[in-house]
Motif scaffolding. Structure first.
Motif, mmCIF file in Angstrom:
data_model
loop_
_atom_site.group_PDB
_atom_site.id
_atom_site.type_symbol
_atom_site.label_atom_id
_atom_site.label_comp_id
_atom_site.label_asym_id
_atom_site.label_seq_id
_atom_site.Cartn_x
_atom_site.Cartn_y
_atom_site.Cartn_z
ATOM 1 N N SER A 124 43.301 0.561 19.341
ATOM 2 C CA SER A 124 44.492 0.860 18.319
ATOM 3 C C SER A 124 45.883 0.296 18.749
ATOM 4 O O SER A 124 46.691 0.933 18.798
ATOM 5 C CB SER A 124 44.551 2.373 18.075
ATOM 6 O OG SER A 124 44.612 2.948 19.427
ATOM 7 N N GLY A 125 46.005 -0.954 18.798
ATOM 8 C CA GLY A 125 47.219 -1.550 19.054
ATOM 9 C C GLY A 125 47.588 -1.510 20.586
ATOM 10 O O GLY A 125 48.776 -1.469 21.120
ATOM 11 N N SER A 126 46.644 -1.509 21.480
ATOM 12 C CA SER A 126 46.824 -1.848 22.930
ATOM 13 C C SER A 126 47.236 -3.017 23.210
ATOM 14 O O SER A 126 46.683 -3.551 24.192
ATOM 15 C CB SER A 126 45.697 -1.235 23.695
ATOM 16 O OG SER A 126 44.630 -2.074 23.530
ATOM 17 N N GLY A 127 48.373 -3.568 23.055
ATOM 18 C CA GLY A 127 48.938 -5.037 23.307
ATOM 19 C C GLY A 127 48.101 -5.639 24.359
ATOM 20 O O GLY A 127 47.650 -6.713 24.180
ATOM 21 N N ALA A 128 48.363 -5.085 25.706
ATOM 22 C CA ALA A 128 47.743 -5.911 26.653
ATOM 23 C C ALA A 128 46.426 -5.601 26.840
ATOM 24 O O ALA A 128 45.829 -6.272 27.942
ATOM 25 C CB ALA A 128 48.600 -5.610 27.861
ATOM 26 N N GLY A 129 45.865 -4.901 26.290
ATOM 27 C CA GLY A 129 44.304 -4.416 26.378
ATOM 28 C C GLY A 129 43.674 -5.619 26.260
ATOM 29 O O GLY A 129 44.216 -6.354 25.280
ATOM 30 N N SER A 130 42.241 -5.510 26.430
ATOM 31 C CA SER A 130 41.334 -6.821 26.028
ATOM 32 C C SER A 130 40.794 -6.461 24.528
ATOM 33 O O SER A 130 40.872 -5.103 24.337
ATOM 34 C CB SER A 130 40.152 -6.816 26.923
ATOM 35 O OG SER A 130 39.511 -5.590 26.714
ATOM 36 N N GLU A 180 33.057 -13.933 23.114
ATOM 37 C CA GLU A 180 33.338 -13.266 24.528
ATOM 38 C C GLU A 180 33.516 -14.257 25.867
ATOM 39 O O GLU A 180 34.009 -13.782 26.918
ATOM 40 C CB GLU A 180 31.683 -12.710 24.763
ATOM 41 C CG GLU A 180 31.650 -11.206 24.134
ATOM 42 C CD GLU A 180 30.166 -10.994 24.118
ATOM 43 O OE1 GLU A 180 29.232 -11.392 24.770
ATOM 44 O OE2 GLU A 180 29.858 -9.962 23.195
ATOM 45 N N ALA A 181 33.190 -15.430 25.544
ATOM 46 C CA ALA A 181 33.444 -16.372 26.555
ATOM 47 C C ALA A 181 34.903 -16.586 26.446
ATOM 48 O O ALA A 181 35.450 -17.001 27.648
ATOM 49 C CB ALA A 181 32.713 -17.960 26.444
ATOM 50 N N MET A 182 35.650 -16.547 25.506
ATOM 51 C CA MET A 182 37.158 -16.976 25.575
ATOM 52 C C MET A 182 37.896 -15.460 25.912
ATOM 53 O O MET A 182 38.927 -15.711 26.018
ATOM 54 C CB MET A 182 37.290 -17.021 24.000
ATOM 55 C CG MET A 182 36.821 -18.506 23.715
ATOM 56 S SD MET A 182 37.666 -18.853 21.892
ATOM 57 C CE MET A 182 36.189 -17.984 20.909
ATOM 58 N N GLN A 183 37.383 -14.284 25.946
ATOM 59 C CA GLN A 183 37.969 -13.105 26.112
ATOM 60 C C GLN A 183 38.766 -13.517 27.480
ATOM 61 O O GLN A 183 40.054 -12.874 27.596
ATOM 62 C CB GLN A 183 37.044 -11.892 26.426
ATOM 63 C CG GLN A 183 36.783 -11.591 25.094
ATOM 64 C CD GLN A 183 35.989 -10.261 24.887
ATOM 65 O OE1 GLN A 183 35.347 -9.988 25.871
ATOM 66 N NE2 GLN A 183 36.154 -9.566 23.990
ATOM 67 N N ASN A 225 45.923 -14.093 28.586
ATOM 68 C CA ASN A 225 47.137 -14.961 28.945
ATOM 69 C C ASN A 225 48.050 -15.103 27.628
ATOM 70 O O ASN A 225 48.948 -15.626 27.787
ATOM 71 C CB ASN A 225 46.754 -16.437 29.391
ATOM 72 C CG ASN A 225 45.953 -16.376 30.718
ATOM 73 O OD1 ASN A 225 46.254 -15.473 31.819
ATOM 74 N ND2 ASN A 225 45.125 -17.111 30.999
ATOM 75 N N LEU A 226 47.496 -14.640 26.453
ATOM 76 C CA LEU A 226 48.310 -14.643 25.361
ATOM 77 C C LEU A 226 49.606 -13.739 25.525
ATOM 78 O O LEU A 226 49.203 -12.611 25.819
ATOM 79 C CB LEU A 226 47.488 -14.589 24.112
ATOM 80 C CG LEU A 226 46.545 -15.602 23.795
ATOM 81 C CD1 LEU A 226 45.762 -15.341 22.395
ATOM 82 C CD2 LEU A 226 47.310 -16.938 23.647
ATOM 83 N N ALA A 240 42.030 -21.708 18.102
ATOM 84 C CA ALA A 240 43.241 -22.468 17.933
ATOM 85 C C ALA A 240 44.319 -21.691 18.605
ATOM 86 O O ALA A 240 45.038 -22.421 19.198
ATOM 87 C CB ALA A 240 43.536 -22.338 16.535
ATOM 88 N N ALA A 241 44.448 -20.508 18.545
ATOM 89 C CA ALA A 241 45.249 -19.436 19.487
ATOM 90 C C ALA A 241 45.333 -19.906 20.940
ATOM 91 O O ALA A 241 46.529 -19.876 21.385
ATOM 92 C CB ALA A 241 45.168 -18.156 19.276
ATOM 93 N N LEU A 242 44.202 -20.285 21.526
ATOM 94 C CA LEU A 242 44.127 -20.602 22.733
ATOM 95 C C LEU A 242 44.528 -22.000 23.016
ATOM 96 O O LEU A 242 44.439 -22.407 24.185
ATOM 97 C CB LEU A 242 42.854 -20.309 23.451
ATOM 98 C CG LEU A 242 42.465 -18.866 23.443
ATOM 99 C CD1 LEU A 242 40.940 -18.311 23.670
ATOM 100 C CD2 LEU A 242 43.301 -18.105 24.510
#
Length: 146
Positions: free
Chosen positions: A4-10, A56-59, A64-65, A130-132
């Motif tokens: 629920s919006g945990s910015g730095a969470g995974s 999952e491989a990108m997680q 770093n975003l 794309a974001a990565l």
């Protein structure tokens, strides 16, 4: 709920808690889908699992975003995860005890939800790549080149 919006969470992992890796198939534990045709339910489930594995491989790289870029990804991941869980429940319900194959009508009902989910999942994975700033290695043949 996981995110629920945990910015730095995974971001939510689609198959997390649903079995190993991408889960035990969208329908739950190996339900019988009748005479599966290539590209039918079984083929679509394989594509869903493949896309989940790509995400999952990108997680690890998502960490770093910046939070402003990560938050919408996290929200979309959570929404897709919730749809995935509903699809698992529907698949299990339609498959019953697994002894009797799904009827053509049940397969059509399931595919009417599974197909659009796969389309949305593929678009999401491309968006995350794309974001990565690229892909997570060679593209798994999505055909979604910008």
């Amino acid at each position: 709920k996981a995110v629920s919006g945990s910015g730095a969470g995974s971001p939510s992992s689609f198959g997390a808690g649903q079995g190993a890796g991408a889960g035990a198939g969208v329908g739950g534990a190996s339900p019988s889908f009748g005479a599966a045709q290539p590209g039918g339910i079984d083929g679509t489930i394989q594509q869903v699992m493949s896309e989940m594995q790509r995400f999952e491989a990108m997680q690890p790289r998502l960490q770093n975003l910046p939070a402003m870029q990560l938050q919408p990804i996290t929200q979309k991941a959570q929404g897709l995860h919730e749809r995935f869980v509903r699809l698992q429940q529907l698949g299990s319900q339609l498959a019953g005890d697994g002894r009797t194959p799904m009827t053509a009508q049940q397969e059509q009902q399931y595919m009417s939800q599974l197909g659009p989910f796969l389309t949305d999942l593929k678009a999401f994975v491309v968006e995350v790549e794309a974001a990565l700033g690229g892909g997570s290695g060679p593209s798994a043949g999505t055909g979604a080149n910008p």
